[in-house]
Design a protein around this motif. Structure first.
Motif, PDB file in Angstrom:
ATOM      1  N   GLY A  11     -11.571   4.756  -1.501  1.00 17.27           N
ATOM      2  CA  GLY A  11     -12.158   4.118  -0.327  1.00 17.27           C
ATOM      3  C   GLY A  11     -12.618   5.070   0.767  1.00 17.27           C
ATOM      4  O   GLY A  11     -12.491   4.762   1.941  1.00 17.27           O
ATOM      5  N   ARG A  12     -13.178   6.203   0.370  1.00 21.23           N
ATOM      6  CA  ARG A  12     -13.649   7.179   1.348  1.00 21.23           C
ATOM      7  C   ARG A  12     -15.155   7.386   1.186  1.00 21.23           C
ATOM      8  O   ARG A  12     -15.727   7.122   0.136  1.00 21.23           O
ATOM      9  CB  ARG A  12     -12.963   8.528   1.154  1.00 21.23           C
ATOM     10  CG  ARG A  12     -11.463   8.555   1.223  1.00 21.23           C
ATOM     11  CD  ARG A  12     -10.891   8.120   2.533  1.00 21.23           C
ATOM     12  NE  ARG A  12      -9.526   8.508   2.792  1.00 21.23           N
ATOM     13  CZ  ARG A  12      -8.471   8.302   2.043  1.00 21.23           C
ATOM     14  NH1 ARG A  12      -8.594   7.745   0.864  1.00 21.23           N
ATOM     15  NH2 ARG A  12      -7.272   8.675   2.429  1.00 21.23           N
ATOM     16  N   PRO A  13     -15.820   7.900   2.212  1.00 22.64           N
ATOM     17  CA  PRO A  13     -17.255   8.192   2.107  1.00 22.64           C
ATOM     18  C   PRO A  13     -17.519   9.575   1.504  1.00 22.64           C
ATOM     19  O   PRO A  13     -16.643  10.450   1.501  1.00 22.64           O
ATOM     20  CB  PRO A  13     -17.725   8.153   3.561  1.00 22.64           C
ATOM     21  CG  PRO A  13     -16.527   8.589   4.330  1.00 22.64           C
ATOM     22  CD  PRO A  13     -15.336   8.039   3.583  1.00 22.64           C
ATOM     23  N   ALA A  14     -18.728   9.740   1.031  1.00 23.18           N
ATOM     24  CA  ALA A  14     -19.216  11.030   0.550  1.00 23.18           C
ATOM     25  C   ALA A  14     -20.301  11.503   1.516  1.00 23.18           C
ATOM     26  O   ALA A  14     -21.243  10.769   1.803  1.00 23.18           O
ATOM     27  CB  ALA A  14     -19.797  10.893  -0.854  1.00 23.18           C
ATOM     28  N   VAL A  15     -20.133  12.703   2.031  1.00 21.05           N
ATOM     29  CA  VAL A  15     -21.112  13.306   2.932  1.00 21.05           C
ATOM     30  C   VAL A  15     -21.867  14.358   2.129  1.00 21.05           C
ATOM     31  O   VAL A  15     -21.259  15.247   1.539  1.00 21.05           O
ATOM     32  CB  VAL A  15     -20.426  13.964   4.153  1.00 21.05           C
ATOM     33  CG1 VAL A  15     -21.446  14.666   5.033  1.00 21.05           C
ATOM     34  CG2 VAL A  15     -19.640  12.930   4.943  1.00 21.05           C
TER      35      VAL A  15
END
Length: 158
Positions: free
Chosen positions: A119-123
């Motif tokens: 549940g984390r974003p990818a930058v």
């Protein structure tokens, strides 16, 4: 809440600035937080990510992003998942131009799937060379619609 989505910390030889300078910038700009990765991850991922955590613990306005080396031995999907389960990384950062991979490689999809599960974003650091083109990153993001993807112009390839 005002958040700067990405800053590089680390040795100036690799384009980063000191954590203290980023914290000063955050305070002066009245940011609530700055998401940071250690640009020294191009040298050794484990040490650079550990240094990023230490810097964020020392500077209250900094929040850690896990720097991923797609396809390199020290960066596999199991290590990335473990890092998210054990440490307070808020997301993962991918720098195709800096770490020498093409954003279109099928391996990226595997990393994005793991990041979606935690549940984390990818930058993604977008640069001027073809390896880090927004079109390639967008194509990857479409295959993993549950992963939030942030594009960030990092100047790589200039």
């Amino acid at each position: 809440m005002l958040v700067d989505v990405h800053a590089h910390i680390g040795s100036s030889a690799h384009g980063g600035v000191s954590p203290e300078d980023v914290a000063r910038y955050a305070a002066e700009g009245k940011f609530d937080a700055v998401l940071v990765s250690n640009c020294d991850a191009g040298l050794d991922e484990a040490d650079a990510n550990s240094a990023c955590l230490a810097a964020c613990r020392a500077q209250a306005l900094l929040r850690p992003l896990y720097a991923v080396h797609v396809g390199q031995r020290d960066s596999n999907i199991h290590a990335v998942r473990g890092a998210f389960e054990l440490e307070p990384f808020l997301g993962a950062v991918f720098s195709p131009s800096e770490t020498g991979f093409d954003a279109a490689t099928p391996l990226v999809e595997e990393y994005l799937a793991v990041i979606a599960k935690v549940g984390r974003p990818a930058v993604f650091c977008v640069g001027e060379d073809e390896r880090s083109s927004p079109a390639k990153i967008y194509a990857q993001a479409k295959r993993q619609p549950k992963t939030p993807v942030v594009l960030c112009l990092c100047g790589a390839g200039r």
